[in-house]
Motif scaffolding. Structure first.
Motif, PDB file in Angstrom:
ATOM      1  N   ILE A 367      29.480 -26.057 -71.118  1.00 23.07           N
ATOM      2  CA  ILE A 367      28.979 -25.847 -69.690  1.00 23.07           C
ATOM      3  C   ILE A 367      28.488 -26.917 -68.938  1.00 23.07           C
ATOM      4  O   ILE A 367      28.729 -27.608 -67.674  1.00 23.07           O
ATOM      5  CB  ILE A 367      27.838 -24.189 -69.333  1.00 23.07           C
ATOM      6  CG1 ILE A 367      26.920 -24.648 -67.862  1.00 23.07           C
ATOM      7  CG2 ILE A 367      27.063 -25.294 -70.340  1.00 23.07           C
ATOM      8  CD1 ILE A 367      28.381 -24.230 -67.442  1.00 23.07           C
ATOM      9  N   ASN A 368      28.124 -27.961 -69.500  1.00 20.94           N
ATOM     10  CA  ASN A 368      27.460 -29.320 -69.628  1.00 20.94           C
ATOM     11  C   ASN A 368      28.945 -30.291 -69.021  1.00 20.94           C
ATOM     12  O   ASN A 368      28.253 -30.784 -67.964  1.00 20.94           O
ATOM     13  CB  ASN A 368      26.683 -30.585 -70.957  1.00 20.94           C
ATOM     14  CG  ASN A 368      25.207 -29.301 -70.965  1.00 20.94           C
ATOM     15  OD1 ASN A 368      25.095 -28.379 -70.009  1.00 20.94           O
ATOM     16  ND2 ASN A 368      24.772 -29.594 -71.622  1.00 20.94           N
ATOM     17  N   THR A 369      29.828 -30.349 -69.524  1.00 19.88           N
ATOM     18  CA  THR A 369      31.232 -30.787 -69.275  1.00 19.88           C
ATOM     19  C   THR A 369      31.413 -30.688 -67.890  1.00 19.88           C
ATOM     20  O   THR A 369      31.834 -31.034 -67.567  1.00 19.88           O
ATOM     21  CB  THR A 369      32.097 -30.806 -70.360  1.00 19.88           C
ATOM     22  OG1 THR A 369      31.558 -30.889 -71.842  1.00 19.88           O
ATOM     23  CG2 THR A 369      33.680 -31.515 -70.465  1.00 19.88           C
ATOM     24  N   ILE A 370      31.767 -29.396 -67.703  1.00 21.74           N
ATOM     25  CA  ILE A 370      31.917 -29.166 -66.459  1.00 21.74           C
ATOM     26  C   ILE A 370      30.904 -29.388 -65.610  1.00 21.74           C
ATOM     27  O   ILE A 370      31.271 -29.896 -64.119  1.00 21.74           O
ATOM     28  CB  ILE A 370      32.935 -27.791 -66.398  1.00 21.74           C
ATOM     29  CG1 ILE A 370      33.488 -26.829 -67.041  1.00 21.74           C
ATOM     30  CG2 ILE A 370      32.385 -27.104 -65.325  1.00 21.74           C
ATOM     31  CD1 ILE A 370      33.695 -25.439 -67.635  1.00 21.74           C
ATOM     32  N   ASN A 371      29.624 -29.088 -65.842  1.00 23.05           N
ATOM     33  CA  ASN A 371      28.700 -30.492 -64.408  1.00 23.05           C
ATOM     34  C   ASN A 371      28.621 -31.036 -64.882  1.00 23.05           C
ATOM     35  O   ASN A 371      28.752 -31.845 -63.237  1.00 23.05           O
ATOM     36  CB  ASN A 371      26.825 -29.314 -65.204  1.00 23.05           C
ATOM     37  CG  ASN A 371      26.765 -28.258 -64.764  1.00 23.05           C
ATOM     38  OD1 ASN A 371      26.987 -27.404 -64.206  1.00 23.05           O
ATOM     39  ND2 ASN A 371      26.272 -27.745 -65.846  1.00 23.05           N
ATOM     40  N   LYS A 372      29.679 -32.131 -65.871  1.00 18.79           N
ATOM     41  CA  LYS A 372      29.690 -34.044 -65.097  1.00 18.79           C
ATOM     42  C   LYS A 372      30.866 -33.343 -64.717  1.00 18.79           C
ATOM     43  O   LYS A 372      30.640 -34.516 -63.691  1.00 18.79           O
ATOM     44  CB  LYS A 372      30.186 -33.720 -66.742  1.00 18.79           C
ATOM     45  CG  LYS A 372      29.589 -35.757 -66.424  1.00 18.79           C
ATOM     46  CD  LYS A 372      28.113 -36.199 -66.485  1.00 18.79           C
ATOM     47  CE  LYS A 372      28.556 -37.327 -66.506  1.00 18.79           C
ATOM     48  NZ  LYS A 372      27.105 -38.120 -65.923  1.00 18.79           N
ATOM     49  N   TYR A 373      32.073 -33.307 -64.695  1.00 16.98           N
ATOM     50  CA  TYR A 373      33.032 -32.629 -63.917  1.00 16.98           C
ATOM     51  C   TYR A 373      32.248 -33.172 -62.457  1.00 16.98           C
ATOM     52  O   TYR A 373      33.096 -33.916 -61.638  1.00 16.98           O
ATOM     53  CB  TYR A 373      33.997 -32.350 -64.631  1.00 16.98           C
ATOM     54  CG  TYR A 373      35.355 -32.023 -63.622  1.00 16.98           C
ATOM     55  CD1 TYR A 373      36.358 -33.286 -63.239  1.00 16.98           C
ATOM     56  CD2 TYR A 373      35.634 -31.013 -62.980  1.00 16.98           C
ATOM     57  CE1 TYR A 373      37.161 -32.581 -62.313  1.00 16.98           C
ATOM     58  CE2 TYR A 373      36.901 -30.780 -61.726  1.00 16.98           C
ATOM     59  CZ  TYR A 373      37.431 -31.303 -61.559  1.00 16.98           C
ATOM     60  OH  TYR A 373      38.144 -30.780 -61.010  1.00 16.98           O
ATOM     61  N   LEU A 374      32.171 -31.803 -62.168  1.00 24.09           N
ATOM     62  CA  LEU A 374      31.925 -31.828 -61.133  1.00 24.09           C
ATOM     63  C   LEU A 374      31.061 -32.815 -60.003  1.00 24.09           C
ATOM     64  O   LEU A 374      31.353 -33.090 -58.946  1.00 24.09           O
ATOM     65  CB  LEU A 374      30.850 -29.720 -60.613  1.00 24.09           C
ATOM     66  CG  LEU A 374      31.772 -28.784 -61.558  1.00 24.09           C
ATOM     67  CD1 LEU A 374      31.728 -27.735 -61.037  1.00 24.09           C
ATOM     68  CD2 LEU A 374      33.069 -28.755 -59.801  1.00 24.09           C
ATOM     69  N   GLU A 375      29.963 -32.245 -61.130  1.00 25.30           N
ATOM     70  CA  GLU A 375      28.866 -33.916 -60.603  1.00 25.30           C
ATOM     71  C   GLU A 375      29.984 -35.864 -59.872  1.00 25.30           C
ATOM     72  O   GLU A 375      29.682 -36.324 -58.658  1.00 25.30           O
ATOM     73  CB  GLU A 375      28.005 -34.887 -61.453  1.00 25.30           C
ATOM     74  CG  GLU A 375      27.079 -35.348 -60.631  1.00 25.30           C
ATOM     75  CD  GLU A 375      26.303 -36.205 -61.961  1.00 25.30           C
ATOM     76  OE1 GLU A 375      26.201 -37.553 -61.877  1.00 25.30           O
ATOM     77  OE2 GLU A 375      25.984 -35.739 -62.561  1.00 25.30           O
ATOM     78  N   ILE A 376      31.000 -35.732 -61.067  1.00 26.78           N
ATOM     79  CA  ILE A 376      31.605 -36.972 -60.009  1.00 26.78           C
ATOM     80  C   ILE A 376      33.170 -36.542 -59.203  1.00 26.78           C
ATOM     81  O   ILE A 376      32.257 -37.260 -58.528  1.00 26.78           O
ATOM     82  CB  ILE A 376      32.662 -36.741 -61.651  1.00 26.78           C
ATOM     83  CG1 ILE A 376      31.981 -38.126 -62.368  1.00 26.78           C
ATOM     84  CG2 ILE A 376      33.835 -37.827 -61.241  1.00 26.78           C
ATOM     85  CD1 ILE A 376      32.929 -38.043 -64.227  1.00 26.78           C
ATOM     86  N   LYS A 377      33.126 -35.055 -59.244  1.00 31.93           N
ATOM     87  CA  LYS A 377      34.476 -35.416 -58.083  1.00 31.93           C
ATOM     88  C   LYS A 377      32.700 -35.046 -56.410  1.00 31.93           C
ATOM     89  O   LYS A 377      33.717 -35.527 -55.889  1.00 31.93           O
ATOM     90  CB  LYS A 377      34.440 -33.576 -57.934  1.00 31.93           C
ATOM     91  CG  LYS A 377      35.640 -33.659 -59.317  1.00 31.93           C
ATOM     92  CD  LYS A 377      36.704 -34.299 -59.007  1.00 31.93           C
ATOM     93  CE  LYS A 377      37.655 -33.620 -57.746  1.00 31.93           C
ATOM     94  NZ  LYS A 377      39.181 -34.119 -57.403  1.00 31.93           N
ATOM     95  N   ALA A 378      31.984 -34.520 -56.811  1.00 32.44           N
ATOM     96  CA  ALA A 378      30.632 -34.686 -55.618  1.00 32.44           C
ATOM     97  C   ALA A 378      30.513 -36.191 -55.450  1.00 32.44           C
ATOM     98  O   ALA A 378      30.346 -36.439 -54.146  1.00 32.44           O
ATOM     99  CB  ALA A 378      29.839 -33.847 -55.644  1.00 32.44           C
ATOM    100  N   ARG A 379      30.557 -36.648 -56.249  1.00 33.30           N
ATOM    101  CA  ARG A 379      29.969 -37.829 -55.942  1.00 33.30           C
ATOM    102  C   ARG A 379      30.988 -38.827 -55.580  1.00 33.30           C
ATOM    103  O   ARG A 379      31.226 -39.894 -55.153  1.00 33.30           O
ATOM    104  CB  ARG A 379      28.719 -38.513 -56.635  1.00 33.30           C
ATOM    105  CG  ARG A 379      27.502 -38.201 -57.404  1.00 33.30           C
ATOM    106  CD  ARG A 379      26.549 -38.703 -58.547  1.00 33.30           C
ATOM    107  NE  ARG A 379      26.633 -40.058 -58.124  1.00 33.30           N
ATOM    108  CZ  ARG A 379      26.219 -40.525 -59.213  1.00 33.30           C
ATOM    109  NH1 ARG A 379      26.485 -40.130 -60.697  1.00 33.30           N
ATOM    110  NH2 ARG A 379      25.755 -41.920 -58.740  1.00 33.30           N
ATOM    111  N   GLY A 380      32.231 -38.515 -56.064  1.00 33.57           N
ATOM    112  CA  GLY A 380      33.432 -39.134 -55.537  1.00 33.57           C
ATOM    113  C   GLY A 380      33.378 -40.988 -56.344  1.00 33.57           C
ATOM    114  O   GLY A 380      34.032 -41.816 -55.668  1.00 33.57           O
ATOM    115  N   LEU A 381      33.466 -40.157 -57.598  1.00 31.94           N
ATOM    116  CA  LEU A 381      33.428 -41.426 -58.025  1.00 31.94           C
ATOM    117  C   LEU A 381      35.101 -42.325 -58.453  1.00 31.94           C
ATOM    118  O   LEU A 381      35.527 -43.503 -58.979  1.00 31.94           O
ATOM    119  CB  LEU A 381      32.802 -41.703 -59.274  1.00 31.94           C
ATOM    120  CG  LEU A 381      31.036 -41.348 -59.172  1.00 31.94           C
ATOM    121  CD1 LEU A 381      30.319 -41.066 -60.248  1.00 31.94           C
ATOM    122  CD2 LEU A 381      30.845 -42.101 -58.729  1.00 31.94           C
ATOM    123  N   LEU A 382      35.533 -41.085 -58.477  1.00 33.95           N
ATOM    124  CA  LEU A 382      37.102 -41.635 -59.032  1.00 33.95           C
ATOM    125  C   LEU A 382      37.880 -42.229 -58.082  1.00 33.95           C
ATOM    126  O   LEU A 382      37.884 -41.459 -57.136  1.00 33.95           O
ATOM    127  CB  LEU A 382      37.508 -40.436 -59.346  1.00 33.95           C
ATOM    128  CG  LEU A 382      38.602 -40.083 -60.650  1.00 33.95           C
ATOM    129  CD1 LEU A 382      38.891 -41.621 -61.675  1.00 33.95           C
ATOM    130  CD2 LEU A 382      39.725 -39.213 -60.513  1.00 33.95           C
TER     131      LEU A 382
END
Length: 382
Positions: A367-382
């Motif tokens: 759950i923490n890994t998926i949260n981290k991925y969703l945060e990165i997508k939301a912030r447009g970091l990639l």
């Protein structure tokens, strides 16, 4: 007398899996039945016994649950059925379903349970964080009418003039971005917590995370390494990719070798030519271990968005919370506090060098890994 053991096509690692037994009494009288199922040796369970009364010409079914803690092939032995009449003067033995094989795969049940996160990340459940969207990514989706709450900075003035009412540009998360789960299968990942090794926690998390990323229309791939590169599945967004990943993860295993991060860096540089999100599952117990690998992690992070995921030692955390009563317990608690503090220092050291970090208890990894991925997508970091 007829009996049958019905197994699922495959077992899900670290989850409860159902086994069904069906018994058909073809006698013209009621029988007493004792069922002894020879469960695979991996479970170390030798006390299975089920007693039943079956009326004449009737069929009865029952089921039981098994929770495997290791991937691989599990072999069931005989299904032994002992039958006697109501007098119980003599028993007759029947043997069915000799040597049935079932494979234990990474936790596809956990993957299905977390599947909804790909559709809506605003659900308020325990362990699932709301992600604050900072700005927006620049992948255009459509022009729509302005409604209260829309960002005024996205107003499309040309479309507004043409339609004589406010229109806004709508953006979406960028898609088809390459995302890799990189699994360290070295000796440090052999450490068990609650019966499951850190490697299996990482494998279960990789499968659940890959499923969510695919639903988000990203390309997913995996890489596992120790003293050599064990598995490399190039990123793809095809529907069949999840099955390929599951088969590849089924075969990932750990030896007792030290992980070669220099080899990882060379392979990433050679094979991953596009900027990618790399979710690196590894573990460091001492600051010195991190310092040895930090130059390679910094080199990888220059060309990719690297997230280092490592584990809290929950046993040490429990020690720090105990009430001590003597000098020996106090000494143990002091050492445990030092270990816990070192983990926090490692996370800050990585962040200082611009490397995204996730320090998590093993049981909350997925759950923490998926949260981290969703945060990165939301912030447009990639």
């Amino acid at each position: 007398m007829e009996a049958d053991r019905v197994l699922p096509e495959k077992f899900s690692n670290s989850d409860e899996n159902m086994v069904k037994i069906t018994i058909h009494n073809q006698h013209g009288f009621k029988t007493n039945v004792e069922v002894i199922d020879e469960i695979p040796v991996q479970f170390q369970k030798r006390d299975f016994l089920k007693s039943l009364e079956i009326p004449a010409h009737k069929k009865i079914s029952f089921d039981y649950l098994l929770k495997p803690l290791k991937r691989g092939e599990y072999t069931f032995g005989n299904l032994n059925v002992y039958v006697s009449t109501f007098l119980k003067l003599i028993k007759r033995k029947y043997v069915f379903n000799k040597d049935q094989l079932v494979k234990v795969y990474p936790s596809f049940i956990q993957m299905k349970n977390l599947d909804f996160l790909a559709l809506d990340q605003k659900i308020n459940l325990h362990g699932i964080k709301r992600i604050r969207r900072i700005g927006h990514t620049m992948e255009f989706e459509q022009i729509k009418e302005y409604v209260r709450g829309d960002d005024v900075r996205t107003i499309n003035w040309k479309a507004t003039a043409k339609n004589n009412h406010l229109m806004v540009n709508q953006f979406q998360d960028e898609r088809s971005q390459p995302v890799y789960s990189i699994i360290d299968s070295g000796r440090m990942m052999k450490m068990p917590f609650e019966g499951l090794s850190l490697l299996d926690y990482a494998i279960n998390s990789s499968l659940a995370f890959s499923n969510v990323a695919l639903k988000k229309k990203d390309k997913v791939g995996i890489l596992s390494f120790s003293n050599k590169i064990d598995t490399l599945q190039k990123a793809s967004s095809k529907l069949s990719q999840l099955n390929r990943i599951m088969e590849a993860l089924y075969n990932v295993d750990t030896g007792f070798y030290d992980s070669d991060f220099s080899l990882l860096y060379s392979r990433v540089k050679k094979h991953l030519t596009h900027r990618s999100l790399l979710m690196l599952y590894t573990n460091f117990e001492h600051m010195s271990a991190l310092q040895r690998q930090l130059p390679y992690l910094k080199a990888i992070a220059k060309n990719h968005l690297l997230v280092v995921i490592f584990f809290e030692n929950t046993e040490m955390t429990k020690l720090t919370e105990l009430d001590v009563s003597n000098v020996s317990e106090s000494a143990h608690q002091t050492i445990a506090e030092e270990f816990v503090h070192d983990k926090l220092l490692m996370a800050k050291e990585l962040q200082k060098h611009g490397i995204q970090t996730l320090l998590t208890p093993p049981k909350d990894l997925s759950i923490n890994t998926i949260n981290k991925y969703l945060e990165i997508k939301a912030r447009g970091l990639l």
